[in-house]
Enzyme design. Structure first.
Site, short mmCIF file in Angstrom:
data_model
loop_
_atom_site.label_atom_id
_atom_site.label_comp_id
_atom_site.label_asym_id
_atom_site.label_seq_id
_atom_site.Cartn_x
_atom_site.Cartn_y
_atom_site.Cartn_z
N GLU C 36 6.17 0.80 5.85
CA GLU C 36 6.70 -0.37 5.14
C GLU C 36 7.45 0.06 3.88
O GLU C 36 6.91 0.82 3.07
CB GLU C 36 5.54 -1.30 4.73
CG GLU C 36 4.86 -1.96 5.92
CD GLU C 36 3.43 -2.37 5.65
OE1 GLU C 36 2.98 -2.26 4.50
OE2 GLU C 36 2.74 -2.76 6.60
N GLU C 68 0.67 -3.03 10.80
CA GLU C 68 0.02 -1.72 10.88
C GLU C 68 -0.43 -1.35 12.29
O GLU C 68 -0.32 -0.20 12.70
CB GLU C 68 -1.19 -1.66 9.94
CG GLU C 68 -0.85 -1.39 8.47
CD GLU C 68 -0.38 -2.62 7.72
OE1 GLU C 68 -0.36 -3.72 8.31
OE2 GLU C 68 -0.04 -2.50 6.52
N PHE C 91 -0.94 1.62 1.21
CA PHE C 91 -2.13 2.09 0.48
C PHE C 91 -3.16 2.47 1.54
O PHE C 91 -3.20 1.85 2.60
CB PHE C 91 -2.71 0.98 -0.41
CG PHE C 91 -1.94 0.75 -1.68
CD1 PHE C 91 -2.37 1.29 -2.90
CD2 PHE C 91 -0.77 0.00 -1.67
CE1 PHE C 91 -1.65 1.08 -4.06
CE2 PHE C 91 -0.05 -0.21 -2.83
CZ PHE C 91 -0.49 0.33 -4.04
N ALA C 92 -3.98 3.47 1.25
CA ALA C 92 -5.00 3.88 2.20
C ALA C 92 -5.87 2.71 2.60
O ALA C 92 -6.38 2.64 3.73
CB ALA C 92 -5.87 4.98 1.60
N ASP C 93 -6.04 1.76 1.67
CA ASP C 93 -6.84 0.57 1.94
C ASP C 93 -6.39 -0.17 3.19
O ASP C 93 -7.20 -0.77 3.88
CB ASP C 93 -6.74 -0.37 0.73
CG ASP C 93 -6.98 0.36 -0.58
OD1 ASP C 93 -7.96 0.07 -1.26
OD2 ASP C 93 -6.17 1.25 -0.93
N ILE C 95 -5.28 1.02 5.88
CA ILE C 95 -5.48 1.77 7.12
C ILE C 95 -6.46 1.02 8.03
O ILE C 95 -6.39 1.13 9.25
CB ILE C 95 -5.96 3.20 6.79
CG1 ILE C 95 -5.61 4.16 7.93
CG2 ILE C 95 -7.44 3.24 6.45
CD1 ILE C 95 -5.77 5.63 7.54
N HIS C 135 -6.80 -1.52 -3.59
CA HIS C 135 -5.75 -0.52 -3.79
C HIS C 135 -6.35 0.76 -4.38
O HIS C 135 -5.67 1.51 -5.06
CB HIS C 135 -4.65 -1.06 -4.71
CG HIS C 135 -3.84 -2.17 -4.13
ND1 HIS C 135 -4.31 -3.45 -4.04
CD2 HIS C 135 -2.60 -2.19 -3.58
CE1 HIS C 135 -3.38 -4.22 -3.48
NE2 HIS C 135 -2.34 -3.48 -3.20
C1 LIG Z 1 -2.04 -5.49 5.77
C2 LIG Z 1 -1.20 -5.21 4.58
N1 LIG Z 1 -0.27 -4.25 4.65
C3 LIG Z 1 0.50 -3.96 3.59
C4 LIG Z 1 0.36 -4.63 2.42
C5 LIG Z 1 1.20 -4.24 1.20
N2 LIG Z 1 2.02 -5.40 0.81
C6 LIG Z 1 1.65 -6.19 -0.23
S1 LIG Z 1 2.64 -7.55 -0.35
C7 LIG Z 1 3.62 -7.01 0.91
C8 LIG Z 1 4.77 -7.83 1.36
C9 LIG Z 1 4.33 -9.21 1.72
O1 LIG Z 1 5.42 -9.95 2.13
P1 LIG Z 1 5.32 -11.49 2.42
O2 LIG Z 1 4.22 -11.75 3.39
O3 LIG Z 1 6.67 -11.93 2.79
O4 LIG Z 1 4.83 -12.15 1.06
P2 LIG Z 1 5.62 -12.17 -0.34
O5 LIG Z 1 5.05 -11.05 -1.14
O6 LIG Z 1 7.06 -12.04 -0.07
O7 LIG Z 1 5.28 -13.50 -0.92
C10 LIG Z 1 3.16 -5.81 1.44
C11 LIG Z 1 3.78 -5.08 2.55
C12 LIG Z 1 -0.63 -5.61 2.38
N3 LIG Z 1 -0.85 -6.33 1.27
N4 LIG Z 1 -1.38 -5.89 3.47
#
Ligand SMILES: Cc1ncc(C[n+]2csc(CCOP(=O)(O)OP(=O)(O)O)c2C)c(N)n1
Ligand SMILES: Cc1ncc(C[n+]2csc(CCOP(=O)(O)OP(=O)(O)O)c2C)c(N)n1
Ligand SMILES: [Mg+2]
Ligand SMILES: [Mg+2]
Lengths: 322, 331, 331, 322
Positions: C36, C68, C91-93, C95, C135
């Site tokens: 990502e 994921e 983040f490893a979290d 996984i 995180h």
């Molecule tokens: C399962 C998971 N993978 C990766 C992340 C890291 N991450 C945090 S916010 C984000 C993007 C989220 O996008 P969206 O659902 O469009 O929400 P927005 O932040 O745009 O409101 C990512 C990839 C996460 N929080 N959860």
């Protein structure tokens, strides 16, 4: 389309203003080095979080995420507790156990907290809705989800289960064009995200996420329908994340022209202009609300910054319920 | 057999599970069961929920689609609202499919914002029955290592009932690992009422003074056989842990103070398994009492193989335990 | 600084990671990175892949949606076809969100039907930086317990590069835990070429003869500080494990034979963590050499808390290690 | 619609007959107590697994599941190795490490093995397809999935990723009315499963899963399209699982009338009748094929039953690749 009653109009405006003010204050604190950890931005999302949040009855359950500061506020979570949580204080919602808006749940306010793993809150909100069916209670659960999160498995499993059980659940999909740095077209091969619902036989709708009355009206209809046993609805609210993903993110990957276009449609300013032109409020009123919100937020900062840190000896407390 | 309500009828391990579910569902309208294929006349892959829909209706016996993340997550939401869902994952192996809902959401909620999540996951685990790498797993170590969960693993029909009752009444997410090889092959007295086996308390399955075998689940049966075969020359104490998290350190230490020698056994991968925690803990807290190193016996560090000769080589049994006892005594 | 290609420039830990990726992508067209937000000018949440898309194009630097399970599973398919994907989980979290794809599919494939799955997951792990429960995790124990995976965790910029190169060249699924608190705070010499740090070999980070501290990741830095502070009264040997699976038992045992006293340290939950395996193993295989019980120091059995005073109480540091050293010497 | 060439017709028939014969033999073995562990039934799925499997080129990759015995066979996995795997012998595909059809992968046949966790094979097949794009190879990956599995998160994540990357992937969704004991209407709120694709902007189609030529034609079109860069397709093939989920399951939960209706549309008998009526084959030919298949299967049983068990000393071998 009749206009909403004036107390609702003023509520919609007030909470959007308070949300914006609090958000701006968070940004300022972090820029001044007074923050702890990170904080998310929500600018651009006010109409969605407030419009949807105000569509609920007090007995309903809401499960807002990291862009939904407005929903936390309208559900009665105080700026003091929210600010103290952001600053890791003992007086914050989680007593310093979780940070920013993470974990800001409070069952006495019918608020379910979220976790980072997006959107794991969805099935939890669904479960709340299923408990209402189980007990034949006329209550509804509302949750939010992002465009990025609509790619995940748990999103689809939740919609499928909600649909087959006709659960009283409303899901507001905040299509803000980006998941962190990744634009829609790199995430998915669709551009109208409401079609996600089709895979599960669920009703859906798309609204202008910057028009708070449209958001409110549409979510309210879905909430009413769910309450009457009509099953779940997915509502796509289209908007733009106007700042970075979180405080450290300058969002250089977003084209400036895109931001400029959306800036013209700022949900709060649009609504203020509308209210003035409808002669429901005047500039003076708006200034007074702004001032009041500033006071509330300043008080929240004072409260949080003068609150004690959590006692390290309590670190192992409360892992388990008694 | 007398009809007294306080008698202890003889039930199989799986009948005891059904009995516990029925008992709690009769007592508490907030208790309900959910999972794949558990409803209707079918009553689940192992028939643990057979008859429950007839008695309690489909509202309280909920067939779910194959969506482990959604239905475990939903159970969390139901639990937050005060229900007490008992979730069946069809095989313990599939618990990994709902992993986030368990280890990230449910396990952390009370710590973070103080809301209780009183659900139970029933996980049919363990092997020895030629079910291959995906229907034989013992994944308990993942959950013992994760903060915020409780983990139990009954070895007898009585505890199958008592621990399930305790798990349902507990206000935390509890993972209940049932041992498939015991389902119909183990029969024993099961109290008629609604008594719980307290979570966190181990059981001396057999008293002895030369050596302590610490184990749980089906391995208790293997350990008991090994103990019998070792007698009368060697007096083996067998501890049935019953709860894997939190561990009953008092019972363990008291036994080790007496015997000075320990074998820990489980069918799960020995490497970084529960046995490692127990051995490490004893080596630290009972250092002066140990006359020999704690012997760890466990599954090999390979996926559980399907073919009988391979699975038998993978999995500890009474003979291995007897040899471990001998080794440890001869140290 | 001389421009010789054999010199060892000084890089931060995260620059060393980027260097390893670039080195392997230049050498082998089958190596690609995915995850990502890793592409474009952005270059990932931590910028580890910054610049790679410019050099190698979007075919080899693949931005994925937030899926994921799908993208780790897809990496397995790519690996089966002979590619060598290097996956970044943000983040490893997170996984745990791809858990099935890792522990059920990728980990078991070679055992079951003999097909190699040469991928690497880069997992930014560890805490101490006020990132809260989601995180800051150190989930390595789940994967060490799972058959079929390899697990590495570099503590220095040189090993960050060398172990990543080794992981990419390894024909098995390797999980590479990088320690976020080291990213920009640790700088050190990094060889210029393409040498690998062999998987499975620990490093004596500091020689000593009174006591051995065994650790990995950021805790090596804490252990080194504790060792310095304990000198000259106490001569502390510090072992940087580098690989968590398979463990380098030879190096460990050799040290323990010399010192007779051991402290094992990690930031992950102490309960049923890697330290338990090492302590249990030493207590069995080095029983006669141990003059004191193996001391285990680890994170508390709670979700990693956010607020500074709580996180500091959760997490071991140089002071705790020094105290553990003292305790173990005074045993 | 022109008829397919006669060698293809005969192939479709032959492999369906072999699949049916092998399946029947497995059932017989287990009823006689000669089985090890469990075995799945595939009766009713012959037209799908064979029709789809034969739509591939040798260089293409297939990832069949537990109902897709026919696909394993058409891809060149011998009945001997398959039978030996079912019986846990050293000569089986997995050498006794995995059972029944689980793990029956062989890269020399471009076959990817599956695991129980359904449908974790989907993203793996997708990854194979993505590797073809990466290397600009004109190859396609095909995988199968059940109706129950179409509720899972990994199914949707895989479709979304396949669609956004326009991967050369074809997914055959075997809608056989049940997931184990659970009928469609308890699983989902839709009844045309092809709509699952709409959520991801992917092309889809629905075919009669008991008409082997229709299955073959439709899958072939999707394979050709994928090979030419046209992206992925989801094909719903509607059929009925005619026996229990696995050998121990009497499937008493299935209404007999439903089975009777579908028995009238048995894919193998339908096709034999069609071929006879088209005068492409006669009864004598059909009997000869049946006899040949019986011999092949009998040989496979002999081979498997006389094969050695795996050596327990090898139990720890091959966990890692060298
Ligand atoms: C399962 C998971 N993978 C990766 C992340 C890291 N991450 C945090 S916010 C984000 C993007 C989220 O996008 P969206 O659902 O469009 O929400 P927005 O932040 O745009 O409101 C990512 C990839 C996460 N929080 N959860
Ligand atoms: C993740 C997961 N959960 C549960 C199971 C147990 N299980 C095996 S087959 C099956 C039903 C599958 O239904 P479907 O996808 O329709 O395939 P079919 O067997 O009908 O071909 C279930 C629930 C599993 N294999 N994987
Ligand atoms: Mg977004
Ligand atoms: Mg099915």
């Amino acid at each position: 389309m009749s206009s909403p009653p004036s107390d609702l109009v003023l509520d919609l405006h007030y909470w959007m203003r308070l949300t914006r003010t609090l958000d701006n204050q968070l940004i300022a604190l972090w820029k001044q080095g007074r923050g702890v950890g990170t904080t998310f931005n929500q600018r651009g999302h006010e109409a969605i979080s407030v419009g949807a949040g105000l569509a609920l009855d007090p007995d309903d359950v809401a499960a807002p995420l990291h862009r939904d500061l407005g929903c936390f506020l309208v559900r009665g979570m105080s700026p003091r507790r929210l600010m103290a949580n952001q600053l890791g204080r003992a007086t914050g919602v989680t007593g310093g156990r979780d940070g920013n808006l993470h974990g800001c749940g409070d069952l006495s306010l019918n608020l379910v907290g979220f976790i980072s793993h997006l959107p794991q809150t969805m099935p939890v909100a669904l479960g709340a809705a299923m408990s209402f069916s189980y007990r034949s209670e006329p209550r509804v659960a509302l949750t939010f989800v992002g465009d990025g999160s609509s790619c995940t498995g748990v999103f689809h499993e939740s919609l499928n289960l909600a649909a087959v059980r006709r659960a009283p659940l409303v899901v507001v999909l905040e299509n803000n064009q980006y998941a962190y740095s990744t634009p829609l077209h790199q995430q998915m091969a669709i551009d109208r995200l409401a079609v996600r619902a089709k895979a599960h036989g669920m009703d859906s709708d798309t609204v202008d996420g910057n028009d708070v009355e449209e958001v409110h009206r549409t979510v309210k209809q879905a909430v009413d329908k769910a309450r009457q046993g009509g099953g779940p609805t997915l509502i796509e609210a289209v908007t733009m994340r106007m700042l970075g993903h979180a405080i450290h993110d300058g969002a250089e990957y977003v084209p400036q022209t895109l931001l400029d276009d959306w800036e013209d449609r700022d949900p709060l300013r649009l609504y203020e202009e509308k209210l003035v032109s409808r002669k429901l409020v005047d500039e003076d009123y708006l200034a007074r609300v702004e001032e009041k919100c500033r006071e509330i937020v300043a008080d929240a900062v004072d409260f949080a910054e003068s609150s004690p840190w959590p006692d390290p000896n309590t670190v192992s407390d409360r892992v388990y319920a008694g | 057999m007398e009809g007294s309500s306080n008698s202890a009828p003889t039930l199989t391990y799986i009948e005891a599970i059904t009995d516990a579910l029925r008992t709690e569902m009769r007592l508490d309208p907030d208790v309900m069961v959910m999972g794949e294929d558990i409803g209707g006349r079918f009553g689940g892959a192992f028939k643990a929920t057979k008859g429950l829909e007839d008695e309690f209706g489909s509202r309280r016996v909920m067939n779910t689609p194959m969506t482990e993340l959604a239905f475990i997550g939903a159970a969390t939401g139901m639990a937050l609202m005060g229900l007490r869902p008992v979730i069946e994952v069809q095989f313990a192996d599939f618990i990994s499919t709902g992993f986030d809902a368990i280890v990230q959401y449910a396990a952390t909620t009370h710590y973070r914002w103080g809301a209780a999540v009183p659900w139970v996951i029933r996980a049919p685990s363990d092997g020895g029955i030629r079910s291959g790498p995906f229907h034989s797993q013992n994944p308990e170590a993942w959950f013992v290592h994760t903060p915020g969960l409780k983990v139990v693993a009954p070895a007898t029909p009585a505890d199958a009932k008592g621990l399930l009752i305790a798990a349902i009444r507990d206000n935390n997410p509890v993972i209940y690992f049932e041992s498939k090889p015991l389902y119909r092959s183990l029969r024993g007295p099961v109290p008629d009422g609604d008594d719980a086996t307290p979570i966190g308390s181990a059981r001396i399955a057999r008293a002895g003074h030369d050596i302590t075998v610490i184990t749980y689940g089906e391995m208790v049966r293997q350990a008991m056989a090994a103990a019998e075969e070792s007698a009368p020359q060697v007096s083996v104490e067998v501890i049935d842990l019953r709860t894997l998290k939190p561990l009953d350190r008092d019972t363990i230490i008291a036994s080790v103070q007496k015997t000075g020698r320990v074998v820990v056994v489980h069918a799960a991968n020995r490497l970084a398994g529960i046995g490692a925690e127990i051995a490490a803990d004893l080596s630290q807290t009972a250092f002066e009492y140990l006359d020999a190193p704690v012997y760890r016996l466990g599954g090999l560090d390979v996926p559980v193989p399907f073919s009988p000769p391979l699975e038998d080589a993978y999995r500890p049994d009474a003979d291995n335990i007897r040899a471990a006892i001998k080794d440890t005594l001869n140290f």
